[in-house]
Design an enzyme around this catalytic site. Structure first.
Site, PDB file in Angstrom:
ATOM      1  N   ASN A 227       0.823  -1.212   0.000  1.00  0.00           N
ATOM      2  CA  ASN A 227       0.000   0.000   0.000  1.00  0.00           C
ATOM      3  C   ASN A 227       0.856   1.260   0.000  1.00  0.00           C
ATOM      4  O   ASN A 227       0.577   2.223  -0.717  1.00  0.00           O
ATOM      5  CB  ASN A 227      -0.926   0.012   1.216  1.00  0.00           C
ATOM      6  CG  ASN A 227      -2.133  -0.893   1.042  1.00  0.00           C
ATOM      7  OD1 ASN A 227      -2.566  -1.163  -0.082  1.00  0.00           O
ATOM      8  ND2 ASN A 227      -2.686  -1.374   2.146  1.00  0.00           N
ATOM      9  N   HIS A 232      -3.074   2.349  -2.439  1.00  0.00           N
ATOM     10  CA  HIS A 232      -4.139   1.479  -1.927  1.00  0.00           C
ATOM     11  C   HIS A 232      -4.912   0.783  -3.043  1.00  0.00           C
ATOM     12  O   HIS A 232      -5.449  -0.308  -2.837  1.00  0.00           O
ATOM     13  CB  HIS A 232      -5.092   2.297  -1.056  1.00  0.00           C
ATOM     14  CG  HIS A 232      -4.491   2.694   0.259  1.00  0.00           C
ATOM     15  ND1 HIS A 232      -4.425   1.854   1.337  1.00  0.00           N
ATOM     16  CD2 HIS A 232      -3.890   3.852   0.650  1.00  0.00           C
ATOM     17  CE1 HIS A 232      -3.844   2.451   2.355  1.00  0.00           C
ATOM     18  NE2 HIS A 232      -3.514   3.678   1.966  1.00  0.00           N
ATOM     19  N   ASP A 236      -5.786  -3.053  -2.990  1.00  0.00           N
ATOM     20  CA  ASP A 236      -7.150  -3.577  -3.133  1.00  0.00           C
ATOM     21  C   ASP A 236      -7.225  -4.598  -4.254  1.00  0.00           C
ATOM     22  O   ASP A 236      -7.893  -5.632  -4.129  1.00  0.00           O
ATOM     23  CB  ASP A 236      -8.118  -2.424  -3.419  1.00  0.00           C
ATOM     24  CG  ASP A 236      -8.340  -1.535  -2.204  1.00  0.00           C
ATOM     25  OD1 ASP A 236      -7.925  -1.934  -1.092  1.00  0.00           O
ATOM     26  OD2 ASP A 236      -8.919  -0.448  -2.375  1.00  0.00           O
ATOM     27  N   ASP A 262      -6.018  -7.111   5.772  1.00  0.00           N
ATOM     28  CA  ASP A 262      -5.418  -8.229   5.036  1.00  0.00           C
ATOM     29  C   ASP A 262      -5.486  -9.508   5.856  1.00  0.00           C
ATOM     30  O   ASP A 262      -4.643 -10.390   5.718  1.00  0.00           O
ATOM     31  CB  ASP A 262      -3.960  -7.906   4.673  1.00  0.00           C
ATOM     32  CG  ASP A 262      -3.086  -7.670   5.897  1.00  0.00           C
ATOM     33  OD1 ASP A 262      -3.650  -7.338   6.964  1.00  0.00           O
ATOM     34  OD2 ASP A 262      -1.849  -7.812   5.790  1.00  0.00           O
ATOM     35  N   ARG A 282      -2.954 -25.762  -1.069  1.00  0.00           N
ATOM     36  CA  ARG A 282      -3.621 -25.477  -2.343  1.00  0.00           C
ATOM     37  C   ARG A 282      -3.833 -23.977  -2.527  1.00  0.00           C
ATOM     38  O   ARG A 282      -3.726 -23.456  -3.639  1.00  0.00           O
ATOM     39  CB  ARG A 282      -4.966 -26.213  -2.419  1.00  0.00           C
ATOM     40  CG  ARG A 282      -4.841 -27.710  -2.550  1.00  0.00           C
ATOM     41  CD  ARG A 282      -6.087 -28.313  -3.195  1.00  0.00           C
ATOM     42  NE  ARG A 282      -7.303 -27.976  -2.482  1.00  0.00           N
ATOM     43  CZ  ARG A 282      -7.792 -28.676  -1.452  1.00  0.00           C
ATOM     44  NH1 ARG A 282      -7.144 -29.758  -1.042  1.00  0.00           N
ATOM     45  NH2 ARG A 282      -8.910 -28.324  -0.869  1.00  0.00           N
TER      46      ARG A 282
END
Length: 325
Positions: A227, A232, A236, A262, A282
């Site tokens: 960020n 930002h 995002d 996050d 995975r």
């Protein structure tokens, strides 16, 4: 990188929140108590001497018994039991309509259909139209059974159309509100509210067919630097892309929720800690973003918040280990 698995708690705290009633239980209990109050008023102050006072008295007991059962037992059973109760209430109200001595009494009893339909549409939005059709059929049957001289087809039509339209509108509002309240706008995953709703449903399932549940806490590595360096909007976009990849890699019963900037939680039913590690592997293969994770088995009587706290502790142990390496 292997995720850290938290040890099960030595003393599992009893969940107090599990005893709190859900909104649908509170609402249906209130409807039943309101029905009992209306029936009591009708029995004490009948519209005509021929009014079915004795039947109303019986139904007062039935309504209060259903209210007590709903309040004390239904939170331990599947939600669809509430829908079944609403169907039973619809049929019982039709029995009351069939015993009406006057057209006014039949129409007065029909008000219950509207409130039942509103309840079903609000809490079971997918069932609004079958329930509306049930109301139309049940009210029609009740009017035929009453055998009143007056032509009440127009009353049946008005009520049937009204409950269908009310059910449609309330169901649309309910779906929109539930989506906004439970879904994270950026990633499309569940938010905290959606996570707790999913956990409540999973807790009910555990009593029947899901004895093992594992919780994983995920936290992106170096996300603040992304960020600060790239803005930002880039952060995002990274979150949206990563969660989209994770969702495609998770199984159908797994639950993914964003609980912070996050920070994410994954609920994995019918999955032990070792199997959960394979699920997280995975996820790591699905998207290249780096993240740390902590895993904790969710004990049967443990509050979800306590399990997440243990998973968080394991997560930060994983972060410290990766920094030290």
């Amino acid at each position: 990188m292997a995720s850290v698995i938290a040890e099960p708690p030595r003393d599992v705290p009893q969940s107090r929140k599990s005893r709190s009633r859900s909104p649908e239980v509170k609402a249906f209990t209130a409807l039943l108590c309101g029905a009992a109050a209306c029936l009591a008023a009708g029995a004490l102050f009948p519209m005509t001497p021929e009014a079915p006072v004795r039947l109303a008295s019986v139904f007062i007991v039935v309504a209060l018994a259903m209210a007590a059962g709903t309040w004390f037992l239904i939170d331990r059973a599947p939600r669809r039991i509430l829908l079944a109760e609403a169907c039973v209430a619809c049929v019982l109200n039709s029995v009351l309509v069939s015993q009406s001595a006057t057209p006014g009494g039949a129409i007065a009893d029909a008000f219950a259909y509207v409130w039942l339909t509103v309840y079903v549409a609000a809490f079971f939005p997918r069932a609004w139209w079958p329930y509306g059709l049930l109301v139309a059929a049940a009210f029609g049957g009740g009017l035929i059974g009453a055998g009143l001289d007056a032509n009440l087809f127009s009353a049946w039509m008005v009520l049937s159309v009204s409950v269908l339209m009310a059910g449609f509108v309330v169901a649309m509002i309910s779906r929109a509100m539930l989506g906004r309240m439970s879904t994270d706008a950026l990633t499309g995953t569940l938010n905290r509210s959606g996570l707790h709703d999913a956990a409540r449903r999973l807790r009910l399932r555990r009593r029947r067919d899901t004895p093992i549940v594992t919780v994983a806490a995920l936290d992106l590595d170096g996300f603040k630097a992304v960020n600060d360096t790239n803005g930002h909007a880039t952060g995002d976009r990274l979150l949206a892309e990563a969660t989209a990849a994770w969702r495609s890699a998770l199984r159908a019963d797994d639950v993914l929720a964003r609980t912070g900037g996050d920070e994410f939680i994954v609920l994995m039913p019918n999955t032990g800690p070792s199997e959960a590690t394979a699920v997280l592997d995975r996820l790591r293969s699905a998207h290249p973003v780096a993240w740390s994770a902590g895993i904790a088995p969710w004990e049967a009587d443990e509050p979800l918040a306590a399990c997440i706290e243990r998973a968080d502790a394991a997560l930060y142990e994983d972060k410290h280990a990766s920094r030290a390496a």
